[in-house]
Write a protein that holds these residues in place. Structure first.
Motif, mmCIF file in Angstrom:
data_model
loop_
_atom_site.group_PDB
_atom_site.id
_atom_site.type_symbol
_atom_site.label_atom_id
_atom_site.label_comp_id
_atom_site.label_asym_id
_atom_site.label_seq_id
_atom_site.Cartn_x
_atom_site.Cartn_y
_atom_site.Cartn_z
ATOM 1 N N GLU A 155 -4.160 -8.550 -8.304
ATOM 2 C CA GLU A 155 -2.843 -8.365 -7.706
ATOM 3 C C GLU A 155 -2.701 -6.996 -7.023
ATOM 4 O O GLU A 155 -1.866 -6.828 -6.139
ATOM 5 C CB GLU A 155 -1.808 -8.484 -8.824
ATOM 6 N N TYR A 156 -3.485 -6.013 -7.463
ATOM 7 C CA TYR A 156 -3.305 -4.648 -6.955
ATOM 8 C C TYR A 156 -4.565 -4.005 -6.374
ATOM 9 O O TYR A 156 -4.482 -3.057 -5.618
ATOM 10 C CB TYR A 156 -2.777 -3.741 -8.075
ATOM 11 N N GLY A 179 -12.397 6.284 -4.597
ATOM 12 C CA GLY A 179 -11.305 5.422 -5.050
ATOM 13 C C GLY A 179 -10.177 6.223 -5.679
ATOM 14 O O GLY A 179 -9.003 5.896 -5.515
ATOM 15 N N THR A 221 -4.092 0.507 -19.327
ATOM 16 C CA THR A 221 -3.872 1.058 -17.976
ATOM 17 C C THR A 221 -3.818 -0.054 -16.943
ATOM 18 O O THR A 221 -4.267 0.100 -15.822
ATOM 19 C CB THR A 221 -4.995 2.049 -17.589
ATOM 20 N N MET A 225 2.215 2.516 -3.309
ATOM 21 C CA MET A 225 1.253 3.001 -4.299
ATOM 22 C C MET A 225 1.009 4.482 -4.098
ATOM 23 O O MET A 225 0.928 4.945 -2.968
ATOM 24 C CB MET A 225 -0.104 2.312 -4.068
ATOM 25 N N GLU A 255 -9.151 1.148 -22.524
ATOM 26 C CA GLU A 255 -8.902 1.418 -21.104
ATOM 27 C C GLU A 255 -8.271 0.221 -20.400
ATOM 28 O O GLU A 255 -7.239 0.340 -19.744
ATOM 29 C CB GLU A 255 -10.221 1.850 -20.439
ATOM 30 N N LEU A 306 -6.751 0.149 -14.430
ATOM 31 C CA LEU A 306 -7.343 -1.142 -14.080
ATOM 32 C C LEU A 306 -6.567 -1.778 -12.935
ATOM 33 O O LEU A 306 -5.349 -1.935 -13.023
ATOM 34 C CB LEU A 306 -7.301 -2.053 -15.310
ATOM 35 N N TYR A 361 -7.711 -0.777 0.112
ATOM 36 C CA TYR A 361 -7.289 -0.663 1.515
ATOM 37 C C TYR A 361 -6.861 0.768 1.818
ATOM 38 O O TYR A 361 -7.197 1.339 2.862
ATOM 39 C CB TYR A 361 -6.146 -1.643 1.765
ATOM 40 N N GLN A 362 -6.133 1.334 0.884
ATOM 41 C CA GLN A 362 -5.635 2.699 1.042
ATOM 42 C C GLN A 362 -6.799 3.693 1.236
ATOM 43 O O GLN A 362 -6.766 4.551 2.116
ATOM 44 C CB GLN A 362 -4.849 3.045 -0.228
ATOM 45 N N GLU A 410 -4.957 -3.523 -2.421
ATOM 46 C CA GLU A 410 -4.114 -2.485 -1.808
ATOM 47 C C GLU A 410 -4.696 -1.097 -2.072
ATOM 48 O O GLU A 410 -4.724 -0.239 -1.186
ATOM 49 C CB GLU A 410 -2.675 -2.551 -2.345
ATOM 50 N N ALA A 411 -5.170 -0.885 -3.317
ATOM 51 C CA ALA A 411 -5.756 0.409 -3.651
ATOM 52 C C ALA A 411 -6.988 0.665 -2.786
ATOM 53 O O ALA A 411 -7.205 1.761 -2.267
ATOM 54 C CB ALA A 411 -6.126 0.449 -5.131
ATOM 55 N N VAL A 456 0.846 -1.199 0.000
ATOM 56 C CA VAL A 456 0.000 0.000 0.000
ATOM 57 C C VAL A 456 0.879 1.246 0.000
ATOM 58 O O VAL A 456 0.621 2.201 -0.730
ATOM 59 C CB VAL A 456 -0.924 -0.014 1.241
ATOM 60 N N SER A 492 -5.982 -5.058 -11.179
ATOM 61 C CA SER A 492 -6.188 -6.514 -11.244
ATOM 62 C C SER A 492 -6.189 -7.073 -9.812
ATOM 63 O O SER A 492 -5.847 -6.356 -8.866
ATOM 64 C CB SER A 492 -5.055 -7.146 -12.053
ATOM 65 N N TYR A 510 -2.656 -1.650 -14.210
ATOM 66 C CA TYR A 510 -1.770 -1.196 -13.137
ATOM 67 C C TYR A 510 -0.642 -2.198 -12.871
ATOM 68 O O TYR A 510 -0.931 -3.388 -12.799
ATOM 69 C CB TYR A 510 -2.587 -0.982 -11.858
#
Lengths: 91, 391, 306
Positions: B214-215, B96, C56, A8, C52, B210, B221-222, B218-219, A5, B212, C58
């Motif tokens: 995998e990420y 978000g 993008t 990012m 998109e 986007l 959670y932030q 975390e986004a 986190v 996925s 990530y």
């Protein structure tokens, strides 16, 4: 590679322009374009139609960047002087 | 400082003007309309140097302020009821993307049946969208919180959208003398600054990519943690506001709760009526108290539990329903908070005032009597009850 | 300055490589061209869709320009907001330059779910260039029909069957819709004719108010074509008059690529798997030919010559 986190940006903003270049899409390829420079007239058609882009002007020559070329074959199909041949990978 | 006669709607508009908002985009819906009208008037006559986008829907209203906010502008939108539901999709995206959008919500019932009067069904349906969510009790409070909202939303430790709830018609259309701050005080308290992450050709960045598996987590959670952590900034902003204006609101307003046998918890404008009834019932020797909650998200669970831990029963007044659930949305929060902090006060829920059904002093008395009965019997007979519905 | 040869196009790349668009994707060619013509001082707004998700992923962005994606149906509104922000901030001296604001949205995001917000932006005349890259179906979700899918085409939700020829309706006239809003500039384009497209992008960007471009974008998996044939098929769309190239300046329709000798639509259809089921249905092919004939008449394309 997972990111913590804290690694990012806020709102998962991506701050490195064209960071997609770290993804080498050349591995998608089955056929690769090979340019015969004895025929090439440097018309820029292959370069302009490449969706990646994976053809760049290097030292005045249109050159395929195999790290990214997915092997669609548009360049070979559109070359007006048939200077590009699609060759099966590994041959 | 000067005192002006303002309604809830025009109080918000006035604050927005003083905040030098850059882009306003809104679509008219009763009972928010006079706010949009006032803002377009300010822009038309040059009192507010902003772009006003007369969009074709609420969905586009919120979408366009997201775009403007991402470009670094200070933005405002407002809506109500069906309009807020139409924005629902984009609300999650605002949070978000961590965009400091501020929105006024003239709380109103949702269809069907179609109804233009007040309750909290519209905003409760946005509960989990990740916004900071305030409730006001007066036009003065609406004005003050609007100014606070920008300071909070744009704080580097927050960067989240804020919605300001004020009850449709009851607050939006009722005029009262509102003491305003001077323009320079407003901008000193909530200064404009360009954020580091904005859409700007000199620093190309990608917003809204986007995520996925995998990420994504975390986004998310932030953003979840950002909302949780915003409480600190919210409290500080209110304290600072109180210092400069003499008016602070805290997380809740507690009235005669210290020795109360029962406490009635509410959101929004009904708080004043409840306190009136408390005063009268106290004269009759009944130990009742009231707590008007000002902040619904982040939910100040710990602080609220402290305020409710000494009473013998809690009655929650929900002006919204959660059909099929054990109680209304506010009840669920409060019950979960008390139990999570091991406070075993009996809690009951009352749904009232849906679709603008008036909550009069007699109704409030009925609610308190139910609470006193729970306190005396130390048990809840009916977890969820309805007051004011003809059965 | 008009683009006369491909060498007039900027050598600077603002898009890719390393994106995940399919091999031979028309939208990749469009994204590259649009960004080259628009240049550094540009902000891209993108609707949900193939471009998109593929550009993008990530933490990989293919974009060398500021880019925002919010949702599917609202890219025109988001663009209006970006424009309004810059108008306001330039006026107040917060920033000094007002950038190009360009929307890239697919046919679903434009002709279907995004039509309302597009209508709003066009009607208000917000200074944005809205480009619909039209691959003629919901390709990102797996080839479902949209209101831009051509008559007779197979998609997963317009399957040919005993009772159906495939897609039962024709393409929505998006340029016509844009023109009806009073936009000062609207145009069609396709990837085979890059210089035509480049000049139109530049004209659109230099026209005040809202402008619109409808860009036919071959989709190799969705159209069931060989990945090398994107340009060929795109060219045949023009040469059969199924996709005439024109612009509309202040309401005046002007054909930009003339086709004195037209090809029959079968030349276009036979390269594409999505029309394969029509091969033995001359009555259906005749309907498509009749549609092309009508367009040919409207845009002054010549007679069929084989």
């Amino acid at each position: 590679m997972p990111k913590k986190v804290s690694e990012m940006e806020e709102g998962f903003v991506m701050t490195t322009p064209r960071s997609s270049m770290q993804t080498k899409t050349g591995s998608w390829r089955t056929f690769k374009p090979v340019i015969d420079y004895s025929k090439c007239i440097s018309c820029a058609i292959c370069w302009s139609y490449c969706p990646e882009p994976a053809i760049f002007l290097k030292d005045d020559k249109y050159t395929v960047d195999y790290e990214y070329c997915k092997g669609c074959g548009i360049c070979a199909a559109e070359c007006p002087v048939k200077a590009i041949t699609m060759v099966r990978e590994g041959e | 400082m000067k005192t002006i006669l303002l309604s809830g709607n025009t109080a918000l508009s006035y604050a927005v003007k003083q905040l030098d908002v850059d882009v306003v985009s809104a679509y008219p819906i009763t009972p928010q309309t006079t706010m949009v009208e006032k803002l377009s008037e300010y822009v038309a006559n040059g009192e507010l140097n902003a772009e006003f986008i007369p969009v074709e829907s609420e969905h586009s209203a919120l979408s366009s302020v997201l775009g403007a906010s991402a470009a670094g502008a200070r933005v405002f939108t407002s809506t109500s009821s069906q309009g807020l539901l139409l924005m629902h999709e984009i609300m999650f995206i605002a949070a978000g993307l961590r965009l400091p959008v501020v929105m006024g919500v003239a709380d109103r019932a949702v269809s069907a049946p179609i109804n233009i009067w007040n309750d909290h069904s519209d905003i409760m349906a946005q509960r989990d969208s990740g916004w900071i969510c305030f409730f006001a009790e007066s036009a003065q409070e609406s004005y003050d919180r609007t100014i606070q909202a920008y300071r909070i939303a744009e704080d580097e430790n927050v960067h989240l959208p804020v919605n300001l709830n004020f009850d449709g018609f009851i607050l939006t259309h009722t005029y009262e003398p509102v003491t305003t701050l001077d323009d320079d005080m407003v901008l000193k308290y909530a200064p404009k600054k360009r954020r580091r992450l904005v859409l700007d050709p000199s620093t190309p960045m990608t917003f809204g990519g986007l995520g996925s598996p995998e990420y994504y987590f975390e986004a998310k959670y932030q953003a979840i943690k950002a909302l949780e952590n915003s409480l600190k900034t919210i409290i500080e902003a209110d304290k600072e506001y109180e210092r400069i204006s003499g008016r602070g609101y805290g997380l809740y307003k507690a009235y005669m709760t210290d020795d109360a046998d029962t406490i009635l918890v509410s959101l929004g404008s009904v708080g004043g009526s409840i306190r009136g009834v408390v005063k009268r019932m106290r004269r009759d020797g009944l130990k009742v108290g009231a707590l008007s909650l000002k902040l619904f998200r982040p939910f100040p669970a710990k602080e609220l539990v402290e305020a409710l831990s000494k009473t013998n029963s809690v009655v929650v007044l929900d002006k919204a329903s959660s059909p099929g659930a054990i109680g209304g949305p506010l009840f669920l929060e409060i019950q979960a908070s008390l139990k999570s902090f091991d406070v075993n006060v009996p809690v009951m829920d009352i749904i009232a005032g849906l679709g603008g059904r008036e909550i009069g002093p007699d109704d409030i008395r009925v609610m308190f009597n139910k609470g006193l009965k729970v306190a005396a019997e130390k048990k809840v007979d009916k977890i969820l009850d309805f007051v004011g519905v003809y059965l | 300055m008009p683009y006369k040869t491909l060498k007039d196009l900027s050598l600077k790349e603002y898009f890719g490589p390393g994106h995940r668009l399919c091999q031979g994707c028309g939208a990749g060619i469009i994204a590259r061209l649009v960004t080259k013509v628009a240049g550094d001082n540009t902000i891209i707004v993108n609707a949900t869709g193939c471009v998109e998700v593929a550009t993008t992923f990530y933490p990989d962005t293919a974009w060398g320009l500021p880019y925002i994606h919010v949702a599917f149906e609202n890219s025109a509104a988001v663009a209006s907001g970006v424009r309004a922000a810059y108008n306001s901030m330039v006026r107040k001296g917060i920033v000094d330059k007002n950038p190009n604001v360009i929307v890239l949205a697919g046919d679903g995001g434009t002709a279907d779910i995004g039509l309302q917000s597009l209508s709003g932006a066009l009607e208000r005349g917000d200074h944005i260039l809205y480009i619909c890259y039209d691959n003629e179906a919901y390709m990102n979700t797996g080839i479902q029909r949209s209101s831009a899918t051509p008559y007779g085409a197979w998609t997963t939700t317009s399957p040919p069957g005993k009772l159906s020829p495939g897609q039962k309706t024709g393409k929505k006239d998006l340029v016509g819709i844009a023109v009806a809003h009073g936009v000062k500039y609207a145009a069609t384009a396709t990837v085979a004719y890059l210089l035509d497209a480049a000049n139109k992008i530049e004209k659109a960007l230099n026209t005040p108010g809202a402008t619109f471009m409808h860009f036919l974008s071959p989709c190799t998996p969705g159209w069931r074509i060989d990945t090398a044939n994107s340009i060929k098929v795109s060219r045949l769309a023009v040469q059969t008059a199924l996709w005439p190239l024109y612009e509309v300046v202040d309401g005046q329709y002007i054909t930009t690529v003339k086709v004195p000798k037209r090809l029959p639509v079968t030349e276009y259809l036979k390269l594409q798997g999505r029309f394969r089921h029509l091969i033995n249905k001359p009555e259906e092919v005749a309907k498509i030919q009749a549609y092309a004939d009508k367009l040919a008449e409207k845009f002054g394309y010549g007679p069929i010559s084989t």
